[in-house]
Write an enzyme that holds these catalytic residues in place. Structure first.
Site, PDB file in Angstrom:
ATOM      1  CB  CYS A 222      -5.955  -2.513   6.940  1.00  0.00           C
ATOM      2  SG  CYS A 222      -6.165  -4.294   7.163  1.00  0.00           S
TER       3      CYS A 222
ATOM      4  CG  HIS B 201      -4.403  -4.643   2.319  1.00  0.00           C
ATOM      5  ND1 HIS B 201      -4.809  -3.354   2.045  1.00  0.00           N
ATOM      6  CD2 HIS B 201      -5.050  -4.999   3.461  1.00  0.00           C
ATOM      7  CE1 HIS B 201      -5.653  -2.952   2.981  1.00  0.00           C
ATOM      8  NE2 HIS B 201      -5.813  -3.938   3.852  1.00  0.00           N
TER       9      HIS B 201
ATOM     10  CD  GLU C 111      -3.031  -0.936   0.146  1.00  0.00           C
ATOM     11  OE1 GLU C 111      -3.060   0.127  -0.501  1.00  0.00           O
ATOM     12  OE2 GLU C 111      -3.816  -1.877  -0.029  1.00  0.00           O
TER      13      GLU C 111
END
Length: 215
Positions: free
Chosen positions: A143, A165, A80
């Protein structure tokens, strides 16, 4: 020896077998390539994660903090890029709290960019035949919250921070009544281990480029 913390999450709601927590447990105590890895399993609780992260970072003074979490529906591992300063929960956490458009850190920056070497990590994954990509949205649930808090902690210390992720595990997806994208747990473990080792040993020349406005 360098130190990395890898966090995962406990099971919650439909994710009764959370692979991120299983990986954090399995990776705990690993020593490889000059890196000692500590695994930390977090509750899916917006009220608990900040204190737990702060305590572990204060205790271990890590070089790297990698948050991991599962995202149902994704078919590949994702590095990410950005954490945003908002909690907008699609479902309640384990405490029954469902925040809507609330700041994670009052007065904090609108966003933090990951300071992991995300492009180098993604390349290493693909070189190992692990389905992977760089993602530009971490969502607005736990998250993202934990990713933002990790970056907030990293903004005041020499520590890289970011989020990986992962999809559902193949074993968990096999029990679904409808087809769900997944990867083998062993493959995802390899991906997280690779990310930790590369992040700890990566030279900092491209940190500003990839981290942007900075953890």
């Amino acid at each position: 020896m360098k130190t990395a913390i890898v966090t995962g999450f406990d099971p919650y709601l439909e994710e009764a077998e959370n692979p991120s927590g299983a990986i954090a447990q399995a990776i705990h105590g690993t020593e490889k390539d000059g890196v000692r890895i500590h695994g930390l399993v977090l509750p899916v609780s917006a009220g608990a994660v900040r204190a737990l992260l702060e305590e572990e970072v204060r205790r271990l003074r890590p070089d790297v903090l990698i948050v991991t979490g599962v995202t149902r529906g994704r078919a590949a591992v994702a590095a990410e890029r950005v954490a945003i300063n908002v909690m907008d929960f699609p479902i309640p956490d384990v405490d029954g709290r469902a925040f809507i458009d609330e700041a994670i850190v009052d007065g904090g920056p609108a966003a933090y960019f990951s300071t992991l070497p995300i492009k180098a990590i993604a390349k290493a994954w693909r070189d190992r035949d692990i389905p992977a990509y760089v993602s530009n949205t971490a969502g607005t649930y736990l998250c993202n919250q934990t990713f933002y808090l990790a970056c907030h902690l990293a903004s005041s210390r020499p520590m890289r921070a970011g989020l990986v992720h992962i999809p559902l595990s193949s074993a968990h997806a096999a029990a679904s009544p409808t087809p769900v994208p997944s990867l083998a747990l062993e493959t995802m473990y390899e991906a997280v281990l690779t990310a930790a080792l590369i992040s700890a040993n990566h030279e900092g020349a491209d940190l500003k480029l990839e981290g942007g406005l900075t953890c």
